[in-house]
Design an enzyme around this catalytic site. Structure first.
Site, short mmCIF file in Angstrom:
data_model
loop_
_atom_site.label_atom_id
_atom_site.label_comp_id
_atom_site.label_asym_id
_atom_site.label_seq_id
_atom_site.Cartn_x
_atom_site.Cartn_y
_atom_site.Cartn_z
N LYS A 199 1.09 -0.72 0.11
CA LYS A 199 0.15 -0.30 0.11
C LYS A 199 0.80 1.51 0.06
O LYS A 199 1.07 1.43 1.34
CB LYS A 199 -1.14 0.48 0.94
CG LYS A 199 -1.91 0.72 1.50
CD LYS A 199 -2.38 1.57 2.68
CE LYS A 199 -2.77 2.23 3.12
NZ LYS A 199 -3.40 2.83 4.30
N ASP B 248 -2.96 10.15 3.41
CA ASP B 248 -3.62 9.78 3.75
C ASP B 248 -4.58 11.15 4.65
O ASP B 248 -4.79 11.20 6.35
CB ASP B 248 -4.36 9.00 4.81
CG ASP B 248 -5.40 8.49 4.38
OD1 ASP B 248 -5.84 9.42 4.12
OD2 ASP B 248 -5.71 7.57 5.73
N LYS C 150 -9.74 13.48 8.69
CA LYS C 150 -9.66 12.91 9.57
C LYS C 150 -9.38 14.43 10.64
O LYS C 150 -9.19 15.34 10.64
CB LYS C 150 -7.72 12.37 9.76
CG LYS C 150 -7.98 11.56 9.05
CD LYS C 150 -6.35 10.62 8.52
CE LYS C 150 -6.20 9.37 8.10
NZ LYS C 150 -6.75 9.13 8.84
N ASP D 171 1.85 6.61 5.67
CA ASP D 171 0.64 6.07 4.97
C ASP D 171 1.29 4.29 3.78
O ASP D 171 0.65 4.09 3.29
CB ASP D 171 -0.38 6.06 5.35
CG ASP D 171 -1.37 5.51 4.96
OD1 ASP D 171 -1.12 4.10 6.01
OD2 ASP D 171 -3.00 5.95 4.25
N ASP E 1 -11.97 6.49 4.11
CA ASP E 1 -10.81 7.36 5.02
C ASP E 1 -10.28 5.58 4.88
O ASP E 1 -9.18 5.12 5.38
CB ASP E 1 -10.86 7.57 6.05
CG ASP E 1 -9.62 7.88 7.13
OD1 ASP E 1 -8.06 7.36 6.55
OD2 ASP E 1 -9.24 7.90 8.44
N GLU F 120 -9.11 3.93 2.86
CA GLU F 120 -9.12 3.91 1.15
C GLU F 120 -8.64 2.35 0.97
O GLU F 120 -8.09 2.31 -0.32
CB GLU F 120 -8.53 5.17 1.05
CG GLU F 120 -7.04 5.02 0.79
CD GLU F 120 -6.38 5.19 3.02
OE1 GLU F 120 -5.15 5.15 2.97
OE2 GLU F 120 -7.57 5.77 3.64
N ARG G 295 -7.52 -0.80 2.27
CA ARG G 295 -8.37 -1.11 1.44
C ARG G 295 -8.60 -1.59 -0.39
O ARG G 295 -9.06 -2.45 -0.71
CB ARG G 295 -9.38 -2.24 2.35
CG ARG G 295 -10.31 -1.35 2.40
CD ARG G 295 -11.05 -1.88 3.95
NE ARG G 295 -10.47 -1.23 5.05
CZ ARG G 295 -11.00 -1.50 5.89
NH1 ARG G 295 -11.98 -1.78 6.70
NH2 ARG G 295 -9.92 -1.16 6.97
#
Length: 492
Positions: A276, A281, A288, A299, A358, A360, A362
């Protein structure tokens, strides 16, 4: 840092700093019912002259040789000498050695010694001289890491030589090979750290892909690289990946790396690594809170981790075929960004209701895993900073592992344990698979809030594994940074 090993002791003799060990030795009680006494043993020192000097020190009378307790003195030849306590040497393990060496390296940085010599036999509580020497060098490489690229006053470089003193001649060939391997692995770890530490206004998806490409071309001979731009990703019908990128000012990138060993045949195992790469993010429209947004440059840690592993494996000429898939975008907000309640179509044809933008990671991983399955590997490992729930469950010290094949999971757990890495298996149960079923689409990207978030994230990813491929998911949200409890990792 330069490393030399010294069989006859000449280089050790000339070193500016010499490091020895002492351990606690229990003496049986003299009288029946009395308590056993503990003494300090330095009988194993290779330098008998310095041993005598140590024994004559007044300060040595109060030295207990507790774990990481140290005492310093100046030898007769003007060299600095550090004695580090091992405590009970039967309980002194590999991770203790890494930590001790890191503390010594840090403690001596201000002195800028040109040569630091370790009396290897004294550190060899593992009864494996090559492994002991390798651990000393590994810790030194990792401890030396700094990231001061954006500081106006940078750390002054300290070039020094480590002398591995008094190693046995019979081990010299093995040791040379082990040290080369250690250098490959530690350099790859530090490349990974550079990517994770880089700032998000510099390392957007396009720049990230370009840097990977440059490193591959410079250092990884024989590796094939293919970079998919937005048009190519659209052609692959990666609807989930594109939905995350919709609010970004930068195009997405998918980096596809392939390595094959020189002697590859139909029986050669094939492993796919998938990472990933969310370069920052914000949470998208499911924004967030400000306090949770700082640090979100990390991230992309999953992609950096699998690239570091791939890089080291290539340099080590691993006997398996390896495919490495890195998916890169930020998760930003603009007028084109994906709304909560949107439904998109994944690469494998499944429709996905996006209830939380959020969640995201996956989404981009799901399309990447489906793409990886089409490369026909025997095994897949994906790594991702996937869930805050993992941090709650396992803290900053332990990575979570989940998957669809217990034998494959056990193999990874065994590998982690052999390197003193903490990893814990969490389950994927049918109830959690049901929890991601959607009323308006095939599946949704979150389950019941505040319930088994790490496992439900893995249950979502499992939807994109096909062809009975053995798959393991590593949630590294807790361990990707904040490893300052490990003295050899605090430069991150």
């Amino acid at each position: 840092m330069l490393v030399k090993f010294d069989v006859v002791g000449d280089q050790f003799l000339a070193a500016e700093l010499k490091v020895f060990t002492a351990f606690q030795k229990s003496q049986p009680a003299k009288a029946k019912g009395g308590k056993s006494e503990t003494s300090v043993s330095v009988d194993h020192w290779s330098d008998k002259g310095l041993k005598e000097e140590f024994n004559n020190l007044k300060a040595a009378q109060n030295f207990k040789a507790g774990k990481d307790e140290t005492i310093s003195f100046t030898g007769a030849m003007g060299e600095a000498v550090i004695v580090v306590g091992l405590g009970d040497k039967t309980k002194y393990e590999a991770e203790d050695l890494r930590k001790s060496i890191a503390k010594i390296i840090k403690g001596t940085k201000s002195n800028k010694y040109a040569t630091i010599a370790f009396d290897v036999p004294g550190f060899n509580t593992l009864r494996d001289e090559v492994k002991t020497a390798q651990l000393i060098v590994e810790s030194a490489y990792l401890t030396d890491y700094t990231f001061d690229k954006y500081k106006s006053k940078k750390s002054e470089p300290h070039n020094y030589t480590i002398i591995l003193g008094h190693v046995e001649k019979k081990n010299s060939v093995k040791l040379e090979k082990a040290l080369a391997s250690t250098k490959h692995i530690c350099e790859s770890i530090n490349v990974m750290k550079d990517f994770i530490n880089e700032v998000p206004n510099v390392l957007h998806s396009v720049e990230y892909a370009n840097r990977i490409e440059a490193d591959v071309k410079k250092n990884l001979k024989g590796v094939k690289i293919k970079i998919l731009n937005k048009a190519a990703i659209q052609k692959e019908k990666m609807g989930m990946f594109l939905s995350v990128n919709a609010g970004s000012a930068h195009e997405p990138r998918l980096v596809h790396l392939t390595y094959e060993p020189a002697r590859s045949n139909s029986k050669t195992k094939h492993i796919a690594l998938v990472g990933k790469g969310i370069t920052f993010d914000t949470g998208g429209y499911s924004l967030k809170p400000g306090a949770n947004m700082a640090g979100m440059k990390n991230d992309m840690g999953g992609s950096a981790t699998v690239y570091g592993a791939f890089r080291a494996a290539v340099l080590e000429k691993a006997p398996v075929k390896i495919t490495c898939i890195l998916v890169m975008t930020d998760n930003a907000v603009n007028s084109h960004a994906t709304f909560p309640d949107a439904v998109v179509t994944a690469r494998n044809g499944k429709t996905v209701e996006i209830l939380n933008t959020d969640a995201e990671g996956r989404l981009i991983l799901g399309d990447a895993l489906d793409y990886a399955c089409d490369q026909n590997p025997h095994y897949i490992i994906d790594a991702a900073t996937l869930t805050g729930a993992c941090l709650v469950a396992l803290g900053n010290q332990v990575a979570a592992i989940l998957g669809n094949d217990q034998k494959w999971i056990n193999e990874i757990l065994g590998a982690a344990k052999s390197q003193d890495e903490y990893m814990w298996q969490l389950p994927i149960i049918n109830e959690w698979r049901q929890d991601i079923k959607s009323k308006v689409a095939d599946i949704k990207n979150i389950g019941t809030p505040m319930r088994a978030g790490t496992a439900i994230g893995a249950a979502f990813l499992e939807e994109f594994i096909k062809n009975d491929i053995k798959w393991a998911h590593l949630d590294i949200a807790g361990v990707v940074d904040s490893q300052s409890h490990l003295p050899y990792c605090s430069g991150h």
